[in-house]
Write a protein that holds these residues in place. Sequence first.
Motif, PDB file in Angstrom:
ATOM      1  N   ALA A  23       0.816  -1.219   0.000  1.00 46.02           N
ATOM      2  CA  ALA A  23       0.000   0.000   0.000  1.00 46.02           C
ATOM      3  C   ALA A  23       0.839   1.254   0.000  1.00 46.02           C
ATOM      4  CB  ALA A  23      -0.927   0.000   1.225  1.00 46.02           C
ATOM      5  N   CYS A  24       2.145   1.128   0.233  1.00 45.04           N
ATOM      6  CA  CYS A  24       3.000   2.295   0.381  1.00 45.04           C
ATOM      7  C   CYS A  24       2.912   3.192  -0.850  1.00 45.04           C
ATOM      8  CB  CYS A  24       4.443   1.855   0.605  1.00 45.04           C
ATOM      9  SG  CYS A  24       5.572   3.235   0.900  1.00 45.04           S
ATOM     10  N   GLY A  25       2.551   4.449  -0.608  1.00 43.09           N
ATOM     11  CA  GLY A  25       2.511   5.411  -1.689  1.00 43.09           C
ATOM     12  C   GLY A  25       1.263   5.364  -2.536  1.00 43.09           C
ATOM     13  N   SER A  26       0.338   4.479  -2.228  1.00 48.45           N
ATOM     14  CA  SER A  26      -0.868   4.365  -3.042  1.00 48.45           C
ATOM     15  C   SER A  26      -2.053   4.958  -2.328  1.00 48.45           C
ATOM     16  CB  SER A  26      -1.151   2.893  -3.358  1.00 48.45           C
ATOM     17  OG  SER A  26      -1.458   2.194  -2.182  1.00 48.45           O
ATOM     18  N   ASN A  79      -4.502   5.125  12.527  1.00 48.96           N
ATOM     19  CA  ASN A  79      -4.307   5.661  11.180  1.00 48.96           C
ATOM     20  C   ASN A  79      -3.399   4.776  10.331  1.00 48.96           C
ATOM     21  OD1 ASN A  79      -5.958   7.917  11.040  1.00 48.96           O
ATOM     22  ND2 ASN A  79      -4.440   9.287  11.909  1.00 48.96           N
ATOM     23  N   THR A  80      -2.308   4.281  10.911  1.00 47.53           N
ATOM     24  CA  THR A  80      -1.413   3.433  10.124  1.00 47.53           C
ATOM     25  C   THR A  80      -2.111   2.128   9.756  1.00 47.53           C
ATOM     26  OG1 THR A  80      -0.380   2.566  12.149  1.00 47.53           O
ATOM     27  CG2 THR A  80       0.695   4.436  11.080  1.00 47.53           C
ATOM     28  N   ALA A  81      -2.953   1.614  10.654  1.00 47.96           N
ATOM     29  CA  ALA A  81      -3.695   0.387  10.364  1.00 47.96           C
ATOM     30  C   ALA A  81      -4.756   0.617   9.288  1.00 47.96           C
ATOM     31  CB  ALA A  81      -4.348  -0.152  11.637  1.00 47.96           C
ATOM     32  N   THR A  82      -5.358   1.800   9.276  1.00 49.62           N
ATOM     33  CA  THR A  82      -6.320   2.140   8.223  1.00 49.62           C
ATOM     34  C   THR A  82      -5.606   2.310   6.889  1.00 49.62           C
ATOM     35  OG1 THR A  82      -7.726   3.259   9.850  1.00 49.62           O
ATOM     36  CG2 THR A  82      -8.128   3.766   7.548  1.00 49.62           C
ATOM     37  N   GLU A  83      -4.452   2.911   6.931  1.00 48.17           N
ATOM     38  CA  GLU A  83      -3.671   3.113   5.703  1.00 48.17           C
ATOM     39  C   GLU A  83      -3.250   1.797   5.074  1.00 48.17           C
ATOM     40  OE1 GLU A  83      -1.444   5.366   2.760  1.00 48.17           O
ATOM     41  OE2 GLU A  83      -3.021   5.940   4.170  1.00 48.17           O
ATOM     42  N   ASP A  84      -2.796   0.844   5.910  1.00 43.70           N
ATOM     43  CA  ASP A  84      -2.275  -0.404   5.326  1.00 43.70           C
ATOM     44  C   ASP A  84      -3.337  -1.477   5.145  1.00 43.70           C
ATOM     45  OD1 ASP A  84      -2.542  -2.010   7.731  1.00 43.70           O
ATOM     46  OD2 ASP A  84      -0.636  -1.249   8.460  1.00 43.70           O
ATOM     47  N   GLY A  85      -4.572  -1.201   5.561  1.00 44.22           N
ATOM     48  CA  GLY A  85      -5.661  -2.150   5.349  1.00 44.22           C
ATOM     49  C   GLY A  85      -5.882  -3.128   6.469  1.00 44.22           C
ATOM     50  N   LYS A 103       0.255  14.818   6.643  1.00 49.16           N
ATOM     51  CA  LYS A 103       1.391  15.590   6.148  1.00 49.16           C
ATOM     52  C   LYS A 103       2.711  14.962   6.578  1.00 49.16           C
ATOM     53  CE  LYS A 103       3.429  20.243   6.372  1.00 49.16           C
ATOM     54  NZ  LYS A 103       3.254  21.617   6.940  1.00 49.16           N
ATOM     55  N   LYS A 104       2.787  14.561   7.832  1.00 49.76           N
ATOM     56  CA  LYS A 104       4.051  14.061   8.368  1.00 49.76           C
ATOM     57  C   LYS A 104       4.306  12.600   8.024  1.00 49.76           C
ATOM     58  CE  LYS A 104       4.402  17.341  12.201  1.00 49.76           C
ATOM     59  NZ  LYS A 104       4.385  17.536  13.678  1.00 49.76           N
ATOM     60  N   ARG A 105       3.240  11.817   7.876  1.00 50.83           N
ATOM     61  CA  ARG A 105       3.394  10.369   7.668  1.00 50.83           C
ATOM     62  C   ARG A 105       3.169   9.930   6.222  1.00 50.83           C
ATOM     63  NH1 ARG A 105       4.218   7.096  12.681  1.00 50.83           N
ATOM     64  NH2 ARG A 105       4.049   8.666  14.332  1.00 50.83           N
ATOM     65  N   GLY A 106       2.701  10.848   5.384  1.00 58.42           N
ATOM     66  CA  GLY A 106       2.431  10.485   4.001  1.00 58.42           C
ATOM     67  C   GLY A 106       1.252   9.551   3.835  1.00 58.42           C
ATOM     68  N   THR A 107       0.323   9.570   4.775  1.00 64.55           N
ATOM     69  CA  THR A 107      -0.863   8.723   4.714  1.00 64.55           C
ATOM     70  C   THR A 107      -1.975   9.427   3.935  1.00 64.55           C
ATOM     71  OG1 THR A 107      -1.343   9.558   6.944  1.00 64.55           O
ATOM     72  CG2 THR A 107      -0.402   7.349   6.779  1.00 64.55           C
ATOM     73  N   HIS A 108      -3.041   8.689   3.667  1.00 65.45           N
ATOM     74  CA  HIS A 108      -4.113   9.186   2.802  1.00 65.45           C
ATOM     75  C   HIS A 108      -5.472   8.992   3.473  1.00 65.45           C
ATOM     76  CE1 HIS A 108      -0.708   7.678   0.377  1.00 65.45           C
ATOM     77  NE2 HIS A 108      -0.917   8.743  -0.367  1.00 65.45           N
ATOM     78  N   ILE A 109      -5.566   9.358   4.734  1.00 71.43           N
ATOM     79  CA  ILE A 109      -6.798   9.173   5.496  1.00 71.43           C
ATOM     80  C   ILE A 109      -7.699  10.388   5.302  1.00 71.43           C
ATOM     81  CG2 ILE A 109      -7.755   8.580   7.755  1.00 71.43           C
ATOM     82  CD1 ILE A 109      -5.689   6.571   6.641  1.00 71.43           C
ATOM     83  N   VAL A 110      -9.002  10.139   5.151  1.00 72.00           N
ATOM     84  CA  VAL A 110      -9.955  11.223   4.936  1.00 72.00           C
ATOM     85  C   VAL A 110     -11.159  11.055   5.870  1.00 72.00           C
ATOM     86  CG1 VAL A 110      -9.306  11.601   2.531  1.00 72.00           C
ATOM     87  CG2 VAL A 110     -11.114   9.962   3.066  1.00 72.00           C
TER      88      VAL A 110
END
Length: 276
Positions: A23-26, A79-85, A103-110
């Motif tokens: 998922a990194c970067g996607s 958040n990291t768990a939501t980002e990686d699924g 901003k700091k972690r490069g995650t895509h949470i909305v």
Amino acid sequence: MRNTAKLSTAVLAAGALTLGLSACGSSGSDSASDTSGPLVVAASPTPHAEILNYVKENLAKKAGLDLEVKEFTDYVTPNTATEDGSVDANYFQNQPYLDDFNKKRGTHIVPVVTVHLEPLGLYSHKVKSADALKSGATVAVPNDSVNEARALKLLDANGIITLKDGVGNEATPSDIAKNPKNLKFKELEAAQTPRSLDDVDAAVINGNYAIEADLKPASDALVLESADNNPYGNFLAVKDGNEDDPRVKKLAKLLTSPEVKKFIQDKYAGSVIASF
């Protein structure tokens, strides 16, 4: 008894290392979750998981929603768990915190829908009012950038300190312009602030951690955030691209139902305030 899975940060972090590689970067649209299984939501224990469990036990079945709640005691892993699924969604945070995290972690949470506000408060085991704080008193504040700034803004709004003009959501004690009581600030992880009350003169504590520590924000806080035009409402959130998951839409509707508003009002008596 609540049927809630409690997972340690260490366990989820290990899972994130494995699941996060693809998922990194996607964005979420590249790795949309399977919508046929239960909706797994990460949440802080109080009040978020309690509200979700009310939905699970009283409203979800009728709405055709299979809901699973997983509790976390920190502000990073959901958040990291939501980002990686590892989970499908989370419910624990506000917009300034999420903006800073992405901003700091490069995650895509909305965010999906705002549910409630937990007023931040100043508490003490040693004084009965903010005015009674002595010169040189030590005040504990959360050490993450957004909640620290929020804590300092609370003290500024109540005349305890004065912040420099124009400071935003990254304010630190170095941004204090006037400190008439010469207060000293002890920066701690947000979850640790209630435990510090016997060691410091006062502590600024997030509403969820105050409630977990058997504090009643509406009556025990020396000063408390106002709910008027408050930007710190807590919301259901997903990875970008998963907002249209039908399970997420069902949960969003249930979380902003009259039944949930009544549950919040009855259970928390002003210490948690519905935002809808």
